[in-house]
Design an enzyme around this catalytic site. Sequence first.
Site, PDB file in Angstrom:
ATOM      1  N   LYS A  12      -8.040   8.848   0.693  1.00 52.75           N
ATOM      2  CA  LYS A  12      -7.560  10.244   0.713  1.00 52.75           C
ATOM      3  C   LYS A  12      -6.370  10.459  -0.230  1.00 52.75           C
ATOM      4  O   LYS A  12      -6.277  11.486  -0.884  1.00 52.75           O
ATOM      5  CB  LYS A  12      -7.147  10.643   2.141  1.00 52.75           C
ATOM      6  CG  LYS A  12      -8.299  10.617   3.122  1.00 52.75           C
ATOM      7  CD  LYS A  12      -7.832  10.945   4.518  1.00 52.75           C
ATOM      8  CE  LYS A  12      -7.042   9.859   5.181  1.00 52.75           C
ATOM      9  NZ  LYS A  12      -7.778   8.636   5.514  1.00 52.75           N
ATOM     10  N   GLN A  19      -5.734   9.196   8.759  1.00 56.19           N
ATOM     11  CA  GLN A  19      -6.772   8.511   9.556  1.00 56.19           C
ATOM     12  C   GLN A  19      -8.144   9.142   9.242  1.00 56.19           C
ATOM     13  O   GLN A  19      -8.334   9.603   8.134  1.00 56.19           O
ATOM     14  CB  GLN A  19      -6.466   8.550  11.063  1.00 56.19           C
ATOM     15  CG  GLN A  19      -5.248   7.720  11.455  1.00 56.19           C
ATOM     16  CD  GLN A  19      -3.923   8.415  11.191  1.00 56.19           C
ATOM     17  OE1 GLN A  19      -3.752   9.552  11.580  1.00 56.19           O
ATOM     18  NE2 GLN A  19      -3.002   7.746  10.549  1.00 56.19           N
ATOM     19  N   GLY A  56      -1.510   5.029   5.492  1.00 60.85           N
ATOM     20  CA  GLY A  56      -1.098   4.282   4.305  1.00 60.85           C
ATOM     21  C   GLY A  56      -1.879   4.844   3.137  1.00 60.85           C
ATOM     22  O   GLY A  56      -2.990   4.409   2.878  1.00 60.85           O
ATOM     23  N   HIS A  57      -1.327   5.854   2.483  1.00 64.39           N
ATOM     24  CA  HIS A  57      -2.058   6.527   1.402  1.00 64.39           C
ATOM     25  C   HIS A  57      -1.590   5.985   0.051  1.00 64.39           C
ATOM     26  O   HIS A  57      -0.412   6.024  -0.273  1.00 64.39           O
ATOM     27  CB  HIS A  57      -1.851   8.043   1.494  1.00 64.39           C
ATOM     28  CG  HIS A  57      -2.479   8.628   2.719  1.00 64.39           C
ATOM     29  ND1 HIS A  57      -2.343   9.940   3.105  1.00 64.39           N
ATOM     30  CD2 HIS A  57      -3.268   8.055   3.658  1.00 64.39           C
ATOM     31  CE1 HIS A  57      -3.017  10.138   4.230  1.00 64.39           C
ATOM     32  NE2 HIS A  57      -3.586   9.000   4.581  1.00 64.39           N
ATOM     33  N   THR A  95      -1.430   0.345  15.118  1.00 63.00           N
ATOM     34  CA  THR A  95      -0.598  -0.062  13.978  1.00 63.00           C
ATOM     35  C   THR A  95       0.828  -0.414  14.422  1.00 63.00           C
ATOM     36  O   THR A  95       1.661  -0.724  13.573  1.00 63.00           O
ATOM     37  CB  THR A  95      -0.520   1.072  12.942  1.00 63.00           C
ATOM     38  OG1 THR A  95       0.037   2.219  13.591  1.00 63.00           O
ATOM     39  CG2 THR A  95      -1.884   1.420  12.372  1.00 63.00           C
ATOM     40  N   GLY A 101     -10.746   5.959   8.663  1.00 63.68           N
ATOM     41  CA  GLY A 101      -9.537   5.866   7.860  1.00 63.68           C
ATOM     42  C   GLY A 101      -9.777   5.022   6.614  1.00 63.68           C
ATOM     43  O   GLY A 101     -10.880   4.471   6.407  1.00 63.68           O
ATOM     44  N   ASP A 102      -8.751   4.989   5.747  1.00 62.95           N
ATOM     45  CA  ASP A 102      -8.789   4.174   4.529  1.00 62.95           C
ATOM     46  C   ASP A 102      -9.915   4.566   3.573  1.00 62.95           C
ATOM     47  O   ASP A 102     -10.468   3.734   2.864  1.00 62.95           O
ATOM     48  CB  ASP A 102      -8.917   2.664   4.876  1.00 62.95           C
ATOM     49  CG  ASP A 102      -7.878   2.250   5.895  1.00 62.95           C
ATOM     50  OD1 ASP A 102      -6.722   2.658   5.739  1.00 62.95           O
ATOM     51  OD2 ASP A 102      -8.230   1.549   6.866  1.00 62.95           O
TER      52      ASP A 102
HETATM   53  P1  IMP Z   1      -2.510   4.044  16.104  1.00 61.32           P
HETATM   54  O1  IMP Z   1      -2.811   5.275  15.308  1.00 61.32           O
HETATM   55  O2  IMP Z   1      -1.444   3.192  15.494  1.00 61.32           O
HETATM   56  O3  IMP Z   1      -2.253   4.373  17.552  1.00 61.32           O
HETATM   57  O4  IMP Z   1      -3.807   3.121  16.099  1.00 61.32           O
HETATM   58  C1  IMP Z   1      -5.036   3.500  16.738  1.00 61.32           C
HETATM   59  C2  IMP Z   1      -6.235   3.031  15.918  1.00 61.32           C
HETATM   60  O5  IMP Z   1      -6.275   3.767  14.699  1.00 61.32           O
HETATM   61  C3  IMP Z   1      -6.191   1.557  15.513  1.00 61.32           C
HETATM   62  O6  IMP Z   1      -7.530   1.068  15.485  1.00 61.32           O
HETATM   63  C4  IMP Z   1      -5.644   1.583  14.105  1.00 61.32           C
HETATM   64  O7  IMP Z   1      -6.029   0.454  13.343  1.00 61.32           O
HETATM   65  C5  IMP Z   1      -6.290   2.852  13.588  1.00 61.32           C
HETATM   66  N1  IMP Z   1      -5.537   3.503  12.515  1.00 61.32           N
HETATM   67  C6  IMP Z   1      -4.417   4.248  12.641  1.00 61.32           C
HETATM   68  N2  IMP Z   1      -4.026   4.722  11.445  1.00 61.32           N
HETATM   69  C7  IMP Z   1      -4.915   4.272  10.542  1.00 61.32           C
HETATM   70  C8  IMP Z   1      -5.070   4.462   9.137  1.00 61.32           C
HETATM   71  O8  IMP Z   1      -4.302   5.158   8.463  1.00 61.32           O
HETATM   72  N3  IMP Z   1      -6.141   3.831   8.570  1.00 61.32           N
HETATM   73  C9  IMP Z   1      -7.028   3.107   9.283  1.00 61.32           C
HETATM   74  N4  IMP Z   1      -6.935   2.917  10.602  1.00 61.32           N
HETATM   75  C10 IMP Z   1      -5.886   3.501  11.230  1.00 61.32           C
END
Ligand code: IMP
Length: 431
Positions: free
Chosen positions: A16, A223, A40-41, A129, A12-13
């Site tokens: 995109k 992600q 978080g785009h 998150t 992720g990050d």
């Molecule tokens: P969840 O998607 O909130 O269930 O988080 C699961 C894992 O994905 C965690 O390690 C989060 O930090 C990571 N994660 C979820 N969405 C993002 C994103 O948009 N960017 C980076 N990491 C993410």
Amino acid sequence: MSVTCVFGMQWGDEGKGRIVDLLAAKSEFVVRYQGGANAGHTVIVGQEKYVLHLLPSGVIQPDTTNIVGNGVVVDPATLIAEIDGLAKRGIDLQGRLFVSDRAHVVLPYHKTMDMALEALRGSDALGTTSRGIGPAYGDKFRRAGMRVVDMLKPERYEELLRANTGAWNAILEQAGMPAIDIPAVIEEMRAVGERVRPYVADTTDMLLSAWRAGRSILAEGAQGFGLDVDHGSYPFVTSSTTGPAGVSAGTGLPPKALTRVVGIAKAYLTRVGAGPFPSCDHGAAGRHLAEKGHEFGATTGRPRDCGWFDAVLARRAALTQGCDAVALMKVDCLSGLDEIKLCTAYELDGRRLDSPPAWAGDWVRCTPVYETFEGWSEDLGGARHFDDLPVAAQVYVRAVQAIMETPIEMISVGAERERFIPLERGVPVAV
Ligand code: IMP
């Protein structure tokens, strides 16, 4: 006719939002197909910065129609806050934002459950998150979810919620937390449901008609591949299919509709939340990248761990997801490092690995095999052609392209819209 998927190749990050914003200028439709408000785009236009969690990044381009597809888990309160926030900044989404009637809803108790489950995991917490993503997808797959179509029928709330919350209450009790307050949930859903109603549509029909009429469609992944529920570092993953395989399931377009897959990868690597990260650098280089790259989560504000480009992960992403092209982001942030490392393989128990191991417990124990490159000090912000890059940067980017076996068709050298190097045929091979 084109249906392009943009997806993250790392954790992720990757940037995109910036690429979707650029490609959206040439697309009539932009559709999110998975994930939720955990994304978080970021899009920067002139002096304006937009951070989007749930809305497709195409909303910033005035002529695009934006769709939140059926594969997304929709937090209605966040959706409304984003719509209202953009309206205040002069961006009106009436008539060009549509939310699938089949998308699942993130209910208030999904967020509570996310935190309760993390608390119960103790030192094995995933670092989610807290946006309720896992519990909302969990309810979807155990067939106990509320979909947008249900949200529009308040007369059914009571029955639906009573049938679906029993299992969660048992877990809340275990975590020492109060049971779900159904009347409060009903009241909240009634209010937000009315606000969302004008945007709800059969978006599958809309997308199918658009595709059959030869309109251009951009599918925006959230992600990244390393967080994919099947291919990522399970269980340290999110709960959806992050790559192009998720597009058909999450939009209703047939799999054969996809004409192009663009993978987004940062020139180094970051991770937020728990899980393996063999090429993480806890020294001066990691600090340099965190500072230059402003590596703080756009959703949670958490600092991201930083390290070197992991070709084991990126190559796996490129090959399994059928990448036609890669956009290599934030190459400018490498300026000022004496040397740059590229993780070309892992070593585990004396064995060399070219693919990530299945078990996260093994992945954590992997040590990176590095190839080391000369650094450069020049500021790359003004580079618009490959030849504008210092030779050391050219050598590094060429090596990244070679190991991924996929052409790099764009190099980003800054956050602003115009700061990139287009490469129609990929990075030129050295002569
Ligand atoms: P969840 O998607 O909130 O269930 O988080 C699961 C894992 O994905 C965690 O390690 C989060 O930090 C990571 N994660 C979820 N969405 C993002 C994103 O948009 N960017 C980076 N990491 C993410």
